[in-house]
Motif scaffolding. Structure first.
Motif, PDB file in Angstrom:
ATOM      1  N   SER A 220       0.818  -1.213   0.000  1.00  0.00           N
ATOM      2  CA  SER A 220       0.000   0.000   0.000  1.00  0.00           C
ATOM      3  C   SER A 220       0.852   1.265   0.000  1.00  0.00           C
TER       4      SER A 220
ATOM      5  N   ASP B 100      -5.060   4.505  -6.643  1.00  0.00           N
ATOM      6  CA  ASP B 100      -4.900   3.048  -6.692  1.00  0.00           C
ATOM      7  C   ASP B 100      -5.088   2.380  -5.339  1.00  0.00           C
ATOM      8  N   LEU B 101      -5.114   3.160  -4.285  1.00  0.00           N
ATOM      9  CA  LEU B 101      -5.115   2.565  -2.947  1.00  0.00           C
ATOM     10  C   LEU B 101      -6.400   1.794  -2.679  1.00  0.00           C
TER      11      LEU B 101
ATOM     12  N   LYS C   8       1.530   2.758  -3.506  1.00  0.00           N
ATOM     13  CA  LYS C   8       0.415   3.173  -4.346  1.00  0.00           C
ATOM     14  C   LYS C   8       0.096   4.642  -4.134  1.00  0.00           C
TER      15      LYS C   8
ATOM     16  N   GLY D 137       0.245  -1.674  -7.577  1.00  0.00           N
ATOM     17  CA  GLY D 137      -0.405  -0.941  -8.639  1.00  0.00           C
ATOM     18  C   GLY D 137       0.584   0.002  -9.296  1.00  0.00           C
ATOM     19  N   HIS D 138       0.161   1.219  -9.507  1.00  0.00           N
ATOM     20  CA  HIS D 138       1.081   2.235 -10.036  1.00  0.00           C
ATOM     21  C   HIS D 138       2.130   2.550  -8.963  1.00  0.00           C
TER      22      HIS D 138
ATOM     23  N   ASN E 145      -2.679   7.630   1.671  1.00  0.00           N
ATOM     24  CA  ASN E 145      -1.482   6.910   1.231  1.00  0.00           C
ATOM     25  C   ASN E 145      -0.218   7.466   1.888  1.00  0.00           C
TER      26      ASN E 145
END
Length: 288
Positions: free
Chosen positions: A39, A46-47, A42, A56-57, A254
């Motif tokens: 996490s 994307d989270l 991200k 993800g990204h 994030n």
């Protein structure tokens, strides 16, 4: 002459049950760590989309850059405060534990068992029960909202004294101390040059336990400290999380997760760097 057929080992049910329990326990403890690591890489979009347990990204470096620039770089101050509290408190606590445990193990004196039983009783007292009495005591001497309000309680560890006493009694031979006295060494020199080296695994354990307890402590700092420039990283992260209920000006989620991930790195580094001291047989061959 051909060899006979090899017999198959019997199926051990208990062994597989134990292995299954260990695997489940490992997943239980490692899954939150993996989620935190994933996490923290991200971005905000994307989270909450996609697989929560996969990447993800990749935005870790952007998150870290934003983290250390958030609110004027206060996160760096929190990390330094945590390092001050944890390193200072754990170091002094380890030294006090070593001195007290060694004295309880190697020097007979009146009231020794009563003192040790008092230490055992202190181990059983939950630390949150002492928070309010400590606050009332420190408020009387005007130490609330100072570094000393967190440092002083961190310098004493009843469990550290207990562990040092048990290890010194079992691993420091009396013959080794007598050899030092015969050579003309004083008691302090014997302790610092001989006994502390033999007690190194126990003292490293005391230091790690105390460092972790201070680094992750939340109740004592939140009770003692009102100035955010004195707060440790745990109180700061919880404060950021609480600000999310205020409105859009709060720290992004994030970034809060990245802050939690970064705060765990010193603990991992410390455990990996000090684990080599956990070895037995330090006194092998010292007494013949």
């Amino acid at each position: 002459m051909s060899a006979g057929p090899r017999t198959r080992a019997p199926f051990d049910v208990s062994r597989w049950i134990v292995l299954g329990v260990l695997v489940i326990a490992s997943v239980y403890f490692l899954a939150p760590v993996w989620w935190l690591l994933v996490s923290s890489t991200k971005n905000s979009s994307d989270l909450f989309t996609g697989n929560a347990f996969w990447f993800g990204h990749f935005a870790l470096f952007d998150n870290v850059r934003t983290l250390f620039s958030e609110q004027g770089g206060v996160y760096s101050t929190w990390l330094l405060n945590s390092a001050l509290y944890a390193v200072g408190g754990a170091t002094v606590s380890t030294l006090i534990s070593a001195l007290a445990g060694y004295a309880l193990a190697k020097y007979p004196f009146r009231g020794r068992e009563f003192t040790f039983n008092t230490v055992l009783a202190a181990v059983l007292v939950p630390q949150p029960l002492l928070a309010v009495p400590l606050y009332l005591m420190f408020s009387q001497v005007h130490l609330v909202n100072t570094y000393w309000a967190v440092l002083l309680p961190s310098m004493v560890s009843p469990f550290g004294v207990y562990l040092a006493r048990i290890y010194a009694g079992a691993s420091v031979p009396d013959e080794l101390l007598e050899a030092g006295r015969i050579d003309g060494a004083g008691e302090l020199r014997i302790f610092f040059t001989i006994s502390m080296r033999v007690m190194a695994p126990a003292l490293v354990t005391v230091f790690l336990f105390q460092f972790t307890a201070i680094w992750t402590n939340y109740l004592l700092p939140v009770l003692m400290l009102a100035n955010d420039r004195l707060q440790p990283v745990t109180e700061g992260i919880v404060g950021w999380q609480a600000q999310r209920a205020i409105g859009p000006s709060a720290v992004p989620y994030n970034i809060v997760i990245t802050a939690a991930m970064v705060s765990a790195i010193p603990l991992v580094v410390l455990f990996l760097s000090l684990q080599r001291y956990w070895r037995s047989g330090l006194t092998a061959g010292s007494v013949k």
